[in-house]
Design a protein around this motif. Structure first.
Motif, PDB file in Angstrom:
ATOM      1  N   ALA A  34       3.281  -9.468   1.441  1.00  0.00           N
ATOM      2  CA  ALA A  34       2.928 -10.210   2.649  1.00  0.00           C
ATOM      3  C   ALA A  34       1.489  -9.947   3.055  1.00  0.00           C
ATOM      4  CB  ALA A  34       3.866  -9.823   3.794  1.00  0.00           C
ATOM      5  N   THR A  35       0.855 -10.967   3.591  1.00  0.00           N
ATOM      6  CA  THR A  35      -0.470 -10.789   4.186  1.00  0.00           C
ATOM      7  C   THR A  35      -0.282 -10.206   5.581  1.00  0.00           C
ATOM      8  OG1 THR A  35      -0.425 -13.015   5.116  1.00  0.00           O
ATOM      9  CG2 THR A  35      -1.322 -12.782   2.904  1.00  0.00           C
ATOM     10  N   GLU A  36      -1.366  -9.684   6.163  1.00  0.00           N
ATOM     11  CA  GLU A  36      -1.211  -8.943   7.415  1.00  0.00           C
ATOM     12  C   GLU A  36      -0.669  -9.813   8.553  1.00  0.00           C
ATOM     13  OE1 GLU A  36      -4.943  -7.158   8.623  1.00  0.00           O
ATOM     14  OE2 GLU A  36      -6.079  -8.864   7.845  1.00  0.00           O
ATOM     15  N   ASP A  37      -0.929 -11.134   8.486  1.00  0.00           N
ATOM     16  CA  ASP A  37      -0.453 -12.030   9.547  1.00  0.00           C
ATOM     17  C   ASP A  37       1.065 -12.032   9.663  1.00  0.00           C
ATOM     18  OD1 ASP A  37      -3.050 -12.771   9.961  1.00  0.00           O
ATOM     19  OD2 ASP A  37      -2.927 -14.573   8.708  1.00  0.00           O
ATOM     20  N   VAL A  38       1.743 -11.886   8.539  1.00  0.00           N
ATOM     21  CA  VAL A  38       3.209 -11.966   8.581  1.00  0.00           C
ATOM     22  C   VAL A  38       3.862 -10.646   8.161  1.00  0.00           C
ATOM     23  CG1 VAL A  38       3.227 -14.460   8.168  1.00  0.00           C
ATOM     24  CG2 VAL A  38       3.322 -12.888   6.218  1.00  0.00           C
ATOM     25  N   HIS A  39       3.055  -9.601   7.994  1.00  0.00           N
ATOM     26  CA  HIS A  39       3.568  -8.314   7.536  1.00  0.00           C
ATOM     27  C   HIS A  39       4.583  -7.725   8.519  1.00  0.00           C
ATOM     28  CE1 HIS A  39       3.826  -4.429   5.752  1.00  0.00           C
ATOM     29  NE2 HIS A  39       3.172  -3.816   6.720  1.00  0.00           N
ATOM     30  N   ASP A  40       5.664  -7.179   7.964  1.00  0.00           N
ATOM     31  CA  ASP A  40       6.728  -6.572   8.770  1.00  0.00           C
ATOM     32  C   ASP A  40       6.929  -5.140   8.277  1.00  0.00           C
ATOM     33  OD1 ASP A  40       9.122  -5.662   9.772  1.00  0.00           O
ATOM     34  OD2 ASP A  40      10.196  -7.558   9.466  1.00  0.00           O
ATOM     35  N   PRO A  41       6.295  -4.172   8.952  1.00  0.00           N
ATOM     36  CA  PRO A  41       6.307  -2.774   8.460  1.00  0.00           C
ATOM     37  C   PRO A  41       7.724  -2.240   8.240  1.00  0.00           C
ATOM     38  CG  PRO A  41       4.750  -3.021  10.273  1.00  0.00           C
ATOM     39  CD  PRO A  41       5.516  -4.310  10.184  1.00  0.00           C
ATOM     40  N   LYS A  42       8.644  -2.675   9.099  1.00  0.00           N
ATOM     41  CA  LYS A  42      10.010  -2.163   8.972  1.00  0.00           C
ATOM     42  C   LYS A  42      10.635  -2.630   7.657  1.00  0.00           C
ATOM     43  CE  LYS A  42      12.215  -1.861  13.037  1.00  0.00           C
ATOM     44  NZ  LYS A  42      12.978  -2.428  14.165  1.00  0.00           N
ATOM     45  N   ARG A  43      10.523  -3.932   7.385  1.00  0.00           N
ATOM     46  CA  ARG A  43      11.070  -4.474   6.134  1.00  0.00           C
ATOM     47  C   ARG A  43      10.385  -3.836   4.924  1.00  0.00           C
ATOM     48  NH1 ARG A  43      10.692 -10.448   4.761  1.00  0.00           N
ATOM     49  NH2 ARG A  43      11.212  -9.518   2.755  1.00  0.00           N
ATOM     50  N   PHE A  44       9.072  -3.678   5.006  1.00  0.00           N
ATOM     51  CA  PHE A  44       8.296  -3.086   3.916  1.00  0.00           C
ATOM     52  C   PHE A  44       8.860  -1.715   3.563  1.00  0.00           C
ATOM     53  CE2 PHE A  44       3.948  -1.325   2.496  1.00  0.00           C
ATOM     54  CZ  PHE A  44       4.005  -1.961   1.268  1.00  0.00           C
ATOM     55  N   ALA A  45       9.095  -0.892   4.610  1.00  0.00           N
ATOM     56  CA  ALA A  45       9.607   0.469   4.412  1.00  0.00           C
ATOM     57  C   ALA A  45      11.026   0.448   3.841  1.00  0.00           C
ATOM     58  CB  ALA A  45       9.591   1.223   5.738  1.00  0.00           C
ATOM     59  N   GLN A  46      11.822  -0.529   4.302  1.00  0.00           N
ATOM     60  CA  GLN A  46      13.219  -0.606   3.833  1.00  0.00           C
ATOM     61  C   GLN A  46      13.317  -1.105   2.400  1.00  0.00           C
ATOM     62  OE1 GLN A  46      15.019  -3.229   6.630  1.00  0.00           O
ATOM     63  NE2 GLN A  46      15.484  -1.626   8.130  1.00  0.00           N
ATOM     64  N   GLU A  47      12.515  -2.136   2.072  1.00  0.00           N
ATOM     65  CA  GLU A  47      12.713  -2.830   0.800  1.00  0.00           C
ATOM     66  C   GLU A  47      11.934  -2.225  -0.360  1.00  0.00           C
ATOM     67  OE1 GLU A  47      12.064  -7.025   1.194  1.00  0.00           O
ATOM     68  OE2 GLU A  47      13.249  -7.143   3.034  1.00  0.00           O
ATOM     69  N   VAL A  48      10.863  -1.501  -0.070  1.00  0.00           N
ATOM     70  CA  VAL A  48      10.016  -0.994  -1.154  1.00  0.00           C
ATOM     71  C   VAL A  48      10.021   0.534  -1.153  1.00  0.00           C
ATOM     72  CG1 VAL A  48       7.719  -1.102  -2.195  1.00  0.00           C
ATOM     73  CG2 VAL A  48       8.554  -3.026  -0.790  1.00  0.00           C
ATOM     74  N   PRO A  49      10.431   1.157  -2.266  1.00  0.00           N
ATOM     75  CA  PRO A  49      10.387   2.621  -2.348  1.00  0.00           C
ATOM     76  C   PRO A  49       8.972   3.122  -2.071  1.00  0.00           C
ATOM     77  CG  PRO A  49      11.398   1.652  -4.326  1.00  0.00           C
ATOM     78  CD  PRO A  49      10.857   0.533  -3.524  1.00  0.00           C
ATOM     79  N   ALA A  50       8.866   4.274  -1.430  1.00  0.00           N
ATOM     80  CA  ALA A  50       7.562   4.763  -0.971  1.00  0.00           C
ATOM     81  C   ALA A  50       6.529   4.787  -2.090  1.00  0.00           C
ATOM     82  CB  ALA A  50       7.718   6.153  -0.359  1.00  0.00           C
ATOM     83  N   ASP A  51       6.946   5.200  -3.292  1.00  0.00           N
ATOM     84  CA  ASP A  51       5.955   5.325  -4.363  1.00  0.00           C
ATOM     85  C   ASP A  51       5.576   3.967  -4.972  1.00  0.00           C
ATOM     86  OD1 ASP A  51       8.500   5.015  -5.429  1.00  0.00           O
ATOM     87  OD2 ASP A  51       7.937   5.988  -7.311  1.00  0.00           O
ATOM     88  N   MET A  52       6.260   2.925  -4.559  1.00  0.00           N
ATOM     89  CA  MET A  52       5.924   1.589  -5.061  1.00  0.00           C
ATOM     90  C   MET A  52       5.219   0.741  -4.001  1.00  0.00           C
ATOM     91  SD  MET A  52       6.743   1.851  -8.091  1.00  0.00           S
ATOM     92  CE  MET A  52       6.691   0.219  -8.827  1.00  0.00           C
ATOM     93  N   GLN A  53       4.988   1.326  -2.837  1.00  0.00           N
ATOM     94  CA  GLN A  53       4.329   0.587  -1.767  1.00  0.00           C
ATOM     95  C   GLN A  53       2.822   0.508  -2.014  1.00  0.00           C
ATOM     96  OE1 GLN A  53       5.312   2.340   2.005  1.00  0.00           O
ATOM     97  NE2 GLN A  53       7.496   1.826   1.831  1.00  0.00           N
ATOM     98  N   LEU A  54       2.305  -0.700  -2.022  1.00  0.00           N
ATOM     99  CA  LEU A  54       0.867  -0.869  -2.186  1.00  0.00           C
ATOM    100  C   LEU A  54       0.307  -1.533  -0.932  1.00  0.00           C
ATOM    101  CD1 LEU A  54      -1.575  -0.667  -4.195  1.00  0.00           C
ATOM    102  CD2 LEU A  54      -1.103  -3.055  -4.742  1.00  0.00           C
ATOM    103  N   SER A  55      -0.666  -0.873  -0.340  1.00  0.00           N
ATOM    104  CA  SER A  55      -1.371  -1.453   0.801  1.00  0.00           C
ATOM    105  C   SER A  55      -2.828  -1.498   0.400  1.00  0.00           C
ATOM    106  CB  SER A  55      -1.153  -0.571   2.028  1.00  0.00           C
ATOM    107  OG  SER A  55      -2.092  -0.912   3.028  1.00  0.00           O
ATOM    108  N   ALA A  56      -3.414  -2.664   0.399  1.00  0.00           N
ATOM    109  CA  ALA A  56      -4.772  -2.797  -0.142  1.00  0.00           C
ATOM    110  C   ALA A  56      -5.499  -3.944   0.519  1.00  0.00           C
ATOM    111  CB  ALA A  56      -4.692  -3.019  -1.648  1.00  0.00           C
ATOM    112  N   ARG A  57      -6.785  -4.060   0.229  1.00  0.00           N
ATOM    113  CA  ARG A  57      -7.565  -5.195   0.699  1.00  0.00           C
ATOM    114  C   ARG A  57      -7.409  -6.329  -0.308  1.00  0.00           C
ATOM    115  NH1 ARG A  57      -8.393  -4.734   5.780  1.00  0.00           N
ATOM    116  NH2 ARG A  57     -10.150  -6.183   5.697  1.00  0.00           N
ATOM    117  N   GLY A  58      -7.321  -7.534   0.204  1.00  0.00           N
ATOM    118  CA  GLY A  58      -7.120  -8.671  -0.685  1.00  0.00           C
ATOM    119  C   GLY A  58      -7.999  -9.858  -0.336  1.00  0.00           C
ATOM    120  N   ILE A  59      -8.174 -10.717  -1.327  1.00  0.00           N
ATOM    121  CA  ILE A  59      -8.930 -11.963  -1.147  1.00  0.00           C
ATOM    122  C   ILE A  59      -8.015 -13.121  -1.501  1.00  0.00           C
ATOM    123  CG2 ILE A  59     -10.886 -13.354  -1.952  1.00  0.00           C
ATOM    124  CD1 ILE A  59     -12.253 -10.731  -2.788  1.00  0.00           C
TER     125      ILE A  59
END
Lengths: 424, 424
Positions: free
Chosen positions: B231-256
């Motif tokens: 998800a892009t930051e406009d629609v990002h849902d931190p709760k879902r991110f934490a639930q659905e993606v294992p911590a070691d597979m979470q990628l937070s980065a800058r994008g174009i």
């Protein structure tokens, strides 16, 4: 063009290019590009929206009149939709070129332009938004500038010939760009917008060959054409015409301008400070010329020069497709299967095919295909299929022959090969 | 880009594309075109200047705000420089399509657009005048529309991969176009304009193959990517991110963002009366989607994704030239002759060469060539020539090897061949 589905008018003098028309536009653009590259011109691309300041530097911002589409952006800055690019290319040149070693140079781009005509007319021939190739030459002295002029002159002869056109260079007014040497390239067509006068020999002169050396002296090609009388009505001199051209060689006809070449010296380089350091360290304002080809206009011009009562007759080099495949009995399993098979084989041979599989009367399909004007048609119906044959029709001559599909395919491959050779 | 001579700013957010930059732009445009054609989309070309009436029909003329460049022509008619083309393509579709047999259809064009940003920034990444490919799909029902959506989704994966980019589709806001299904295609780069969040597996997913059948069910390709969190930051849902993606597979980065796909149903077809007759004779407002790729933006995005301290590292498929030929001793007869000879052989092998024959220091020439970022460099000097060798440098790795010219040539031919295969 509207009837054949090439374009659709969006507003006065502004058109969308539908798939069929767009294919023609792209083919013309590519021929123009190839011949510019061959002549040593270098492609770049300038934007459509220009700042007014640039045009204030040259003094043309006020002078240009209402044909210039003037725009204010959200910060109330004066902008405009470029009708031509002398100012912008001069700015680019002066920013990059410092020394006499940086010339000669010919730069060109192919970009949409806008001229807000009072009464747009003749469809894409005199639209408001139009696609144009414009080149600009930069030289140290007039002698160099004339060499550049000759390069573009010769490349234009080749460019138009590759599209199946005989374009005649004629002396012309220099118009709002200014300058003292200019030729318009004119094709003859009954519906032409202006009257032109020339020596008949100019019509059939041979085209400079593909391997013409643009580094060599091109004067003979140019002189051969410019020593015979040829003039647009603006500069026509009936007395000279009568004196210089024998009566039986005088041609007076309607013409369409498809390109123009200008030499205008230091008009812009002086005004805008486009100077390079000469071998002795002195600053020299570069000698410039500009050279236009109306790319979108050419689509209309080719149609004017090549059509009959039934519709367009595209020269092979710019045809949207090489061949039209007409299925006379859509829904009949054998005919459908044969057409699919033929389509695959034509495609595998590198030909572009327009397949008419609409459920319509044969007469309507023939008329539509003639109107569109592809060079060849293959007509497939159950009766001829039973005899193991299809019909092959050549649009330009109207000749129709029954023959096996393989024979038709070979004929098309040979024609495409021939066209490729002539085009190159 | 300015330093490498790719572009020159003409005014805020408006750029000229100099010869080097223009070559990249054309290569990107051609890749986009080929992949659109492969997916069955049909190219046409709409004009840049649009009539305001069209936008009044959809209700967006007032709604669009100051980003729309509004223009009055000489007859005081309200016009605008198109920021996007939903209205115009809907008008073209409704004029030509009458029956359910005329769908599905995907039409696209590649044309300059204008958005009058308050503060243009990031060079060509967020310019005011920019080149965009926009496609529009027309279907009879939502099921058909999703098929079209999937075609564009898959073709985008291939398009960006061919340019050496790993673009990740992410759930996104639908923005001013409206609609209820949308993905942005994001490439990761430290300088990216926005924060994005996704499952790491998305980064290395294999690209759909060249022979992917666009008539087949493409759902698996789409599902594989959309069932993982992105998800892009406009629609990002931190709760879902934490639930659905294992911590070691979470990628937070800058994008174009380099592309976006939308499904928006009948928003425009209802407002503008774009209806076709269904099999039962009833009128059906078509289901639409739109699909954009920022062609000029990609030039900047590729540089952001592929560079080092010395400059750009072009992926071979979009490099302005395949190889840079550096003459280390301009004026030395043997070195000049060898370079001319090598140039001819490289060209005959079908490679595009940038020949640096400027009279300058070796260090400056190395730095300039690294900055420009061509995939390969051949360095020719008198010392190595005496040993019968040249130096071959690979820009991406920095590896330099001395070898015979023939060996270097073979290496380059093999690399070009490999790149062509990967690209196709």
């Amino acid at each position: 063009m509207l009837r054949a589905g090439l374009t659709r008018q969006s507003s006065a003098g502004i058109y969308s290019w539908l798939p069929l028309g767009h294919r023609v536009l792209q083919k013309i653009e590519q021929i123009v590009r190839e011949e510019q590259d061959r002549a040593g011109a270098i492609e770049l691309l300038m934007p459509t929206i220009q700042p007014a300041e640039l045009w204030r530097e040259s003094g043309r911002y006020e002078a240009y009149g209402k044909e210039m589409l003037r725009i204010k952006d959200r910060h109330e800055r004066d902008m405009l939709y470029g009708p031509t690019n002398e100012e912008m290319i001069t700015e680019i040149f002066r920013a990059g070129a410092k020394s006499y070693k940086d010339v000669p140079r010919i730069l060109y781009h192919i970009q949409w332009k806008f001229r807000d005509e009072v009464r747009p007319r003749f469809g894409v021939m005199r639209g408001r938004e139009f696609l144009m190739k414009d080149s600009y030459s930069f030289d140290l002295d007039k002698e160099g500038a004339v060499k550049s002029y000759n390069k573009m002159f010769v490349s234009y002869l080749r460019t138009f010939a590759r599209m199946g056109l005989r374009a005649v260079p004629m002396r012309a007014e220099t118009g709002p760009i200014g300058g003292d040497l200019s030729h318009e390239f004119i094709i003859l067509a009954e519906t032409g917008e202006s009257q032109v006068y020339c020596h008949k020999d100019l019509i059939q002169m041979p085209v400079p060959p593909q391997d013409v050396d643009y580094q060599s002296d091109l004067t003979p090609y140019v002189r051969q054409r410019t020593e015979l009388y040829a003039a647009t009505e603006d500069v026509h001199d009936p007395k000279r015409f009568a004196q210089e051209v024998p009566a039986d060689m005088q041609l007076s006809a309607r013409g369409i301008e498809v390109g123009q070449v200008f030499y205008f010296g230091t008009k812009y380089s002086e005004a805008m400070g486009a100077k390079v350091q000469g071998p002795g360290g002195e600053l020299i304002a570069v000698e410039m010329g500009s050279y236009g080809i109306g790319v979108s206009r050419l689509v209309g011009a080719i149609i004017e020069a090549s059509h009959d009562d039934a519709g367009i007759i595209w020269p092979q080099a710019v045809a949207p497709f090489d061949v039209g495949l007409i299925n006379l009995k859509v829904g009949d399993a054998d005919t459908d299967a044969a057409c699919e098979n033929f389509y695959g084989q034509l495609k595998a041979a590198g030909l572009d095919i327009l397949y008419d599989d609409r459920d319509d009367r044969a007469g309507a399909k023939f008329a539509a295909m003639d109107l569109i004007g592809l060079p060849w048609q293959i007509i497939v119906g159950p009766k001829s299929l039973k005899a193991g044959e299809v019909e092959l029709k050549e649009r330009a001559t109207g000749d129709r022959h029954s023959l096996t599909f393989d024979a038709a395919l070979n004929r098309l491959i040979a024609a495409a090969e021939q066209a490729r050779k002539e085009a190159a």
